[in-house]
Design a protein around this motif. Structure first.
Motif, PDB file in Angstrom:
ATOM      1  N   GLU A  18       0.835  -1.204   0.000  1.00  0.00           N
ATOM      2  CA  GLU A  18       0.000   0.000   0.000  1.00  0.00           C
ATOM      3  C   GLU A  18       0.871   1.256   0.000  1.00  0.00           C
ATOM      4  O   GLU A  18       0.548   2.257  -0.660  1.00  0.00           O
ATOM      5  CB  GLU A  18      -0.928  -0.022   1.206  1.00  0.00           C
ATOM      6  N   LEU A  21       2.085   3.040  -3.242  1.00  0.00           N
ATOM      7  CA  LEU A  21       1.210   3.949  -3.979  1.00  0.00           C
ATOM      8  C   LEU A  21       1.560   5.408  -3.732  1.00  0.00           C
ATOM      9  O   LEU A  21       1.405   6.257  -4.617  1.00  0.00           O
ATOM     10  CB  LEU A  21      -0.248   3.710  -3.602  1.00  0.00           C
ATOM     11  N   THR A  22       2.016   5.715  -2.517  1.00  0.00           N
ATOM     12  CA  THR A  22       2.158   7.117  -2.122  1.00  0.00           C
ATOM     13  C   THR A  22       3.553   7.515  -1.649  1.00  0.00           C
ATOM     14  O   THR A  22       3.840   8.706  -1.560  1.00  0.00           O
ATOM     15  CB  THR A  22       1.169   7.444  -0.977  1.00  0.00           C
ATOM     16  N   GLN A  36      -1.659  -1.439 -12.402  1.00  0.00           N
ATOM     17  CA  GLN A  36      -3.046  -1.854 -12.511  1.00  0.00           C
ATOM     18  C   GLN A  36      -3.482  -1.774 -13.962  1.00  0.00           C
ATOM     19  O   GLN A  36      -2.961  -0.966 -14.722  1.00  0.00           O
ATOM     20  CB  GLN A  36      -3.941  -0.942 -11.663  1.00  0.00           C
ATOM     21  N   ASP A  87      -8.236  -1.251  -2.562  1.00  0.00           N
ATOM     22  CA  ASP A  87      -7.347  -0.220  -2.029  1.00  0.00           C
ATOM     23  C   ASP A  87      -6.050  -0.148  -2.833  1.00  0.00           C
ATOM     24  O   ASP A  87      -5.565   0.939  -3.156  1.00  0.00           O
ATOM     25  CB  ASP A  87      -7.028  -0.494  -0.561  1.00  0.00           C
ATOM     26  N   GLU A  90      -6.616   1.392  -6.124  1.00  0.00           N
ATOM     27  CA  GLU A  90      -7.082   2.782  -6.020  1.00  0.00           C
ATOM     28  C   GLU A  90      -8.484   2.950  -6.608  1.00  0.00           C
ATOM     29  O   GLU A  90      -8.795   3.951  -7.238  1.00  0.00           O
ATOM     30  CB  GLU A  90      -6.102   3.733  -6.684  1.00  0.00           C
ATOM     31  N   LYS A  91      -9.318   1.955  -6.386  1.00  0.00           N
ATOM     32  CA  LYS A  91     -10.699   2.019  -6.848  1.00  0.00           C
ATOM     33  C   LYS A  91     -11.626   1.922  -5.648  1.00  0.00           C
ATOM     34  O   LYS A  91     -11.512   1.004  -4.849  1.00  0.00           O
ATOM     35  CB  LYS A  91     -10.991   0.890  -7.840  1.00  0.00           C
ATOM     36  N   SER A  92     -12.553   2.859  -5.540  1.00  0.00           N
ATOM     37  CA  SER A  92     -13.443   2.884  -4.390  1.00  0.00           C
ATOM     38  C   SER A  92     -14.676   2.018  -4.594  1.00  0.00           C
ATOM     39  O   SER A  92     -15.309   1.576  -3.627  1.00  0.00           O
ATOM     40  CB  SER A  92     -13.881   4.325  -4.097  1.00  0.00           C
ATOM     41  N   PRO A 159       2.092   6.127  -9.378  1.00  0.00           N
ATOM     42  CA  PRO A 159       0.933   5.525 -10.049  1.00  0.00           C
ATOM     43  C   PRO A 159       0.304   6.425 -11.108  1.00  0.00           C
ATOM     44  O   PRO A 159      -0.199   5.927 -12.131  1.00  0.00           O
ATOM     45  CB  PRO A 159      -0.034   5.257  -8.893  1.00  0.00           C
ATOM     46  N   LYS A 160       0.319   7.744 -10.913  1.00  0.00           N
ATOM     47  CA  LYS A 160      -0.268   8.659 -11.902  1.00  0.00           C
ATOM     48  C   LYS A 160       0.529   8.624 -13.201  1.00  0.00           C
ATOM     49  O   LYS A 160      -0.035   8.709 -14.299  1.00  0.00           O
ATOM     50  CB  LYS A 160      -0.307  10.089 -11.348  1.00  0.00           C
ATOM     51  N   ARG A 163      -0.155   5.142 -14.915  1.00  0.00           N
ATOM     52  CA  ARG A 163      -1.473   5.130 -15.558  1.00  0.00           C
ATOM     53  C   ARG A 163      -1.481   5.981 -16.818  1.00  0.00           C
ATOM     54  O   ARG A 163      -2.031   5.587 -17.841  1.00  0.00           O
ATOM     55  CB  ARG A 163      -2.545   5.621 -14.585  1.00  0.00           C
TER      56      ARG A 163
END
Length: 278
Positions: A18, A21-22, A36, A87, A90-92, A159-160, A163
Protein backbone atom coordinates in the motif's frame (compact mmCIF):
# COMPACT_ATOMS: atom_id res chain seq x y z
CA UNK A 1 3.71 -22.77 -11.01
CA UNK A 2 4.76 -20.55 -8.06
CA UNK A 3 2.97 -21.32 -4.79
CA UNK A 4 -0.26 -19.57 -3.90
CA UNK A 5 -0.32 -17.27 -0.86
CA UNK A 6 -3.35 -15.81 0.89
CA UNK A 7 -3.48 -12.51 2.75
CA UNK A 8 -6.64 -12.04 4.80
CA UNK A 9 -5.67 -9.05 6.95
CA UNK A 10 -3.97 -5.72 6.45
CA UNK A 11 -0.71 -7.13 7.72
CA UNK A 12 2.79 -5.68 7.37
CA UNK A 13 3.21 -7.03 3.87
CA UNK A 14 -0.06 -5.53 2.67
CA UNK A 15 0.90 -2.21 4.25
CA UNK A 16 4.26 -2.32 2.45
CA UNK A 17 2.49 -2.74 -0.90
CA UNK A 18 0.00 0.00 0.00
CA UNK A 19 2.87 2.37 0.79
CA UNK A 20 4.20 1.92 -2.76
CA UNK A 21 1.21 3.95 -3.98
CA UNK A 22 2.16 7.12 -2.12
CA UNK A 23 5.67 6.86 -0.73
CA UNK A 24 8.41 7.43 -3.29
CA UNK A 25 11.20 6.63 -0.83
CA UNK A 26 9.70 3.22 -0.10
CA UNK A 27 9.28 2.53 -3.82
CA UNK A 28 12.93 3.41 -4.36
CA UNK A 29 14.18 1.31 -1.45
CA UNK A 30 12.07 -1.69 -2.42
CA UNK A 31 12.74 -1.16 -6.15
CA UNK A 32 9.12 -2.10 -6.72
CA UNK A 33 5.97 -0.36 -7.93
CA UNK A 34 2.31 -1.25 -8.47
CA UNK A 35 0.68 -1.66 -11.86
CA UNK A 36 -3.05 -1.85 -12.51
CA UNK A 37 -5.02 -2.50 -15.70
CA UNK A 38 -5.11 -5.10 -18.45
CA UNK A 39 -2.97 -3.27 -21.00
CA UNK A 40 -0.23 -2.03 -18.61
CA UNK A 41 0.19 -5.44 -16.95
CA UNK A 42 0.13 -7.19 -20.33
CA UNK A 43 2.76 -4.77 -21.67
CA UNK A 44 5.00 -5.34 -18.65
CA UNK A 45 4.89 -9.08 -19.29
CA UNK A 46 5.31 -8.69 -23.05
CA UNK A 47 8.44 -6.56 -22.69
CA UNK A 48 10.04 -8.85 -20.14
CA UNK A 49 9.83 -6.78 -16.97
CA UNK A 50 10.25 -8.75 -13.75
CA UNK A 51 6.90 -9.40 -12.08
CA UNK A 52 7.45 -10.01 -8.38
CA UNK A 53 3.85 -10.82 -7.45
CA UNK A 54 0.37 -10.98 -8.93
CA UNK A 55 -2.33 -10.00 -6.45
CA UNK A 56 -5.88 -11.06 -7.26
CA UNK A 57 -9.39 -11.20 -5.87
CA UNK A 58 -9.73 -14.61 -4.28
CA UNK A 59 -13.54 -14.41 -4.18
CA UNK A 60 -14.45 -13.90 -7.83
CA UNK A 61 -14.35 -15.85 -11.07
CA UNK A 62 -11.41 -14.49 -13.02
CA UNK A 63 -11.29 -13.75 -16.75
CA UNK A 64 -9.31 -15.92 -19.14
CA UNK A 65 -6.69 -13.13 -19.32
CA UNK A 66 -6.17 -13.19 -15.56
CA UNK A 67 -6.16 -16.98 -15.40
CA UNK A 68 -3.56 -17.15 -18.17
CA UNK A 69 -1.30 -14.65 -16.39
CA UNK A 70 -1.53 -16.48 -13.08
CA UNK A 71 -0.65 -19.72 -14.84
CA UNK A 72 2.14 -18.48 -17.11
CA UNK A 73 3.98 -15.66 -15.30
CA UNK A 74 6.79 -16.68 -12.95
CA UNK A 75 5.66 -14.59 -9.98
CA UNK A 76 4.24 -15.11 -6.54
CA UNK A 77 0.44 -15.45 -6.62
CA UNK A 78 -1.40 -13.77 -3.77
CA UNK A 79 -5.15 -14.03 -3.19
CA UNK A 80 -6.78 -11.37 -1.03
CA UNK A 81 -10.15 -9.93 -0.11
CA UNK A 82 -11.77 -7.61 -2.70
CA UNK A 83 -11.76 -4.55 -0.42
CA UNK A 84 -8.01 -4.91 0.12
CA UNK A 85 -7.39 -5.33 -3.61
CA UNK A 86 -9.59 -2.30 -4.30
CA UNK A 87 -7.35 -0.22 -2.03
CA UNK A 88 -4.25 -1.32 -3.93
CA UNK A 89 -6.03 -0.70 -7.22
CA UNK A 90 -7.08 2.78 -6.02
CA UNK A 91 -10.70 2.02 -6.85
CA UNK A 92 -13.44 2.88 -4.39
CA UNK A 93 -16.30 1.06 -6.11
CA UNK A 94 -14.90 -2.24 -7.37
CA UNK A 95 -11.70 -4.19 -7.06
CA UNK A 96 -9.56 -4.81 -10.15
CA UNK A 97 -9.00 -8.40 -11.20
CA UNK A 98 -5.25 -8.16 -10.78
CA UNK A 99 -2.62 -5.83 -9.40
CA UNK A 100 1.00 -6.54 -10.32
CA UNK A 101 4.06 -5.78 -8.25
CA UNK A 102 6.81 -4.95 -10.78
CA UNK A 103 10.54 -4.60 -10.20
CA UNK A 104 12.09 -1.27 -11.16
CA UNK A 105 14.95 -1.45 -13.65
CA UNK A 106 18.19 0.37 -12.94
CA UNK A 107 18.38 4.09 -13.75
CA UNK A 108 21.07 3.42 -16.32
CA UNK A 109 21.42 5.53 -19.46
CA UNK A 110 22.77 2.39 -21.09
CA UNK A 111 19.11 1.29 -21.37
CA UNK A 112 18.88 3.86 -24.19
CA UNK A 113 20.51 2.56 -27.36
CA UNK A 114 21.07 5.45 -29.75
CA UNK A 115 21.55 4.67 -33.41
CA UNK A 116 21.80 6.92 -36.43
CA UNK A 117 18.04 7.54 -36.15
CA UNK A 118 18.06 8.28 -32.42
CA UNK A 119 15.16 10.36 -31.10
CA UNK A 120 15.04 10.86 -27.36
CA UNK A 121 13.27 13.19 -24.94
CA UNK A 122 14.66 14.83 -21.82
CA UNK A 123 12.16 16.27 -19.33
CA UNK A 124 13.81 18.84 -17.05
CA UNK A 125 12.56 18.81 -13.43
CA UNK A 126 8.91 17.87 -14.14
CA UNK A 127 6.50 18.45 -11.27
CA UNK A 128 3.56 16.42 -12.62
CA UNK A 129 3.80 12.62 -12.77
CA UNK A 130 0.87 12.68 -15.17
CA UNK A 131 2.91 14.73 -17.63
CA UNK A 132 5.76 12.22 -17.39
CA UNK A 133 3.41 9.38 -18.28
CA UNK A 134 1.82 11.38 -21.11
CA UNK A 135 5.21 12.14 -22.66
CA UNK A 136 6.22 8.48 -22.43
CA UNK A 137 3.00 7.61 -24.26
CA UNK A 138 3.70 10.17 -26.99
CA UNK A 139 7.33 9.06 -27.25
CA UNK A 140 6.13 5.52 -27.85
CA UNK A 141 3.50 6.61 -30.38
CA UNK A 142 5.93 8.64 -32.48
CA UNK A 143 8.94 6.35 -32.48
CA UNK A 144 11.18 7.91 -29.82
CA UNK A 145 13.75 5.65 -28.22
CA UNK A 146 13.58 6.78 -24.61
CA UNK A 147 12.90 9.42 -21.97
CA UNK A 148 15.37 10.96 -19.54
CA UNK A 149 13.95 12.68 -16.45
CA UNK A 150 16.53 15.13 -15.16
CA UNK A 151 16.99 16.76 -11.78
CA UNK A 152 14.72 16.98 -8.75
CA UNK A 153 11.49 15.77 -10.31
CA UNK A 154 8.24 13.88 -10.01
CA UNK A 155 8.65 10.11 -10.09
CA UNK A 156 8.46 8.02 -13.25
CA UNK A 157 7.00 5.17 -11.14
CA UNK A 158 4.32 7.22 -9.39
CA UNK A 159 0.93 5.52 -10.05
CA UNK A 160 -0.27 8.66 -11.90
CA UNK A 161 2.69 8.42 -14.29
CA UNK A 162 2.25 4.68 -14.79
CA UNK A 163 -1.47 5.13 -15.56
CA UNK A 164 -0.92 8.09 -17.89
CA UNK A 165 1.60 6.09 -19.93
CA UNK A 166 -1.13 3.45 -20.64
CA UNK A 167 1.52 0.75 -20.73
CA UNK A 168 4.10 2.59 -22.84
CA UNK A 169 6.37 2.87 -19.80
CA UNK A 170 7.21 -0.80 -20.41
CA UNK A 171 8.04 -0.28 -24.10
CA UNK A 172 10.09 2.93 -23.91
CA UNK A 173 13.06 3.19 -21.51
CA UNK A 174 12.58 5.97 -18.94
CA UNK A 175 15.66 6.80 -16.90
CA UNK A 176 16.00 9.18 -13.94
CA UNK A 177 19.27 11.14 -13.68
CA UNK A 178 20.24 13.63 -10.96
CA UNK A 179 21.95 16.33 -13.03
CA UNK A 180 22.77 17.63 -16.52
CA UNK A 181 26.37 16.53 -16.02
CA UNK A 182 25.35 12.86 -16.02
CA UNK A 183 23.47 13.29 -19.28
CA UNK A 184 26.23 15.26 -20.98
CA UNK A 185 28.83 12.63 -20.07
CA UNK A 186 26.61 10.10 -21.81
CA UNK A 187 26.04 12.42 -24.81
CA UNK A 188 29.78 13.10 -25.13
CA UNK A 189 30.51 9.38 -25.06
CA UNK A 190 27.95 8.73 -27.81
CA UNK A 191 29.35 11.58 -29.90
CA UNK A 192 32.85 10.15 -29.49
CA UNK A 193 31.48 6.87 -30.88
CA UNK A 194 30.32 8.67 -34.02
CA UNK A 195 26.71 9.39 -33.09
CA UNK A 196 26.32 13.18 -33.46
CA UNK A 197 23.34 13.66 -31.16
CA UNK A 198 21.98 17.21 -31.34
CA UNK A 199 20.35 18.83 -28.29
CA UNK A 200 17.18 20.68 -29.29
CA UNK A 201 15.28 22.69 -26.71
CA UNK A 202 11.67 23.84 -26.93
CA UNK A 203 11.10 27.52 -26.28
CA UNK A 204 8.40 30.00 -27.26
CA UNK A 205 11.22 32.22 -28.60
CA UNK A 206 13.11 29.45 -30.39
CA UNK A 207 15.67 29.91 -33.15
CA UNK A 208 13.12 28.63 -35.66
CA UNK A 209 9.67 27.12 -35.95
CA UNK A 210 9.53 23.39 -35.29
CA UNK A 211 8.71 22.52 -38.92
CA UNK A 212 11.80 24.43 -40.18
CA UNK A 213 14.22 22.29 -38.16
CA UNK A 214 15.74 19.07 -39.51
CA UNK A 215 14.59 16.29 -37.16
CA UNK A 216 15.91 13.49 -39.37
CA UNK A 217 19.29 13.70 -37.60
CA UNK A 218 19.94 12.12 -34.17
CA UNK A 219 18.11 14.36 -31.68
CA UNK A 220 17.61 14.66 -27.94
CA UNK A 221 14.56 16.89 -27.46
CA UNK A 222 14.63 18.96 -24.25
CA UNK A 223 11.33 19.80 -22.54
CA UNK A 224 11.33 22.30 -19.69
CA UNK A 225 9.67 22.33 -16.28
CA UNK A 226 5.92 23.06 -16.43
CA UNK A 227 6.29 26.40 -14.61
CA UNK A 228 9.74 27.77 -15.37
CA UNK A 229 10.77 26.02 -18.59
CA UNK A 230 14.29 24.81 -19.18
CA UNK A 231 16.90 25.61 -16.55
CA UNK A 232 19.65 28.05 -17.51
CA UNK A 233 22.08 25.12 -17.57
CA UNK A 234 20.06 23.22 -20.14
CA UNK A 235 19.43 26.37 -22.18
CA UNK A 236 23.18 26.91 -22.44
CA UNK A 237 23.71 23.29 -23.46
CA UNK A 238 21.14 23.41 -26.29
CA UNK A 239 22.58 23.29 -29.80
CA UNK A 240 19.29 24.68 -31.15
CA UNK A 241 15.91 25.80 -29.87
CA UNK A 242 12.58 25.45 -31.65
CA UNK A 243 9.13 26.89 -31.06
CA UNK A 244 5.65 25.60 -31.83
CA UNK A 245 3.72 28.30 -33.73
CA UNK A 246 0.36 29.04 -32.12
CA UNK A 247 -2.71 31.04 -33.04
CA UNK A 248 -5.64 32.05 -30.88
CA UNK A 249 -5.44 33.38 -27.35
CA UNK A 250 -3.36 30.57 -25.76
CA UNK A 251 -0.02 31.88 -24.49
CA UNK A 252 1.67 28.51 -24.12
CA UNK A 253 1.22 24.75 -24.32
CA UNK A 254 1.21 22.21 -21.53
CA UNK A 255 4.64 20.50 -21.38
CA UNK A 256 3.25 17.15 -22.50
CA UNK A 257 1.30 18.78 -25.35
CA UNK A 258 4.37 20.68 -26.53
CA UNK A 259 6.45 17.50 -26.48
CA UNK A 260 3.75 15.67 -28.43
CA UNK A 261 3.60 18.38 -31.10
CA UNK A 262 7.36 18.30 -31.63
CA UNK A 263 7.53 14.49 -31.58
CA UNK A 264 4.79 14.36 -34.21
CA UNK A 265 6.75 16.73 -36.44
CA UNK A 266 9.91 14.67 -35.98
CA UNK A 267 7.98 11.50 -36.87
CA UNK A 268 6.42 13.19 -39.91
CA UNK A 269 9.80 14.32 -41.23
CA UNK A 270 11.37 10.90 -40.71
CA UNK A 271 8.49 9.10 -42.38
CA UNK A 272 8.68 11.47 -45.37
CA UNK A 273 12.45 10.96 -45.61
CA UNK A 274 12.06 7.17 -45.65
CA UNK A 275 9.42 7.35 -48.36
CA UNK A 276 11.63 9.66 -50.42
CA UNK A 277 14.64 7.35 -50.17
CA UNK A 278 12.64 4.16 -50.87
Amino acid sequence: MPPLQRITSRNARFQQWESLLTNRNKRTRAREFLVQGVRPISMAVRYGWTVKALLYDGKRTLSQWAEDLLRSVDAERVAMAPDMLADLGEKSESAPELVAIIEMPADDLGRLTPGDDFLGVLFDRPTSPGNIGSIIRSADAFGAHGLIVSGHAADVYDPKSVRASTGSLFAVPAVRVPSPGDVMAWIDARRAMGQPIVLVGTDEKGDCDVFDFDFTQPVLLLIGNETSGLSSTWRDLCDHTVSVPMTGSASSLNAANAATAVLYEASRQRTAARKHSA
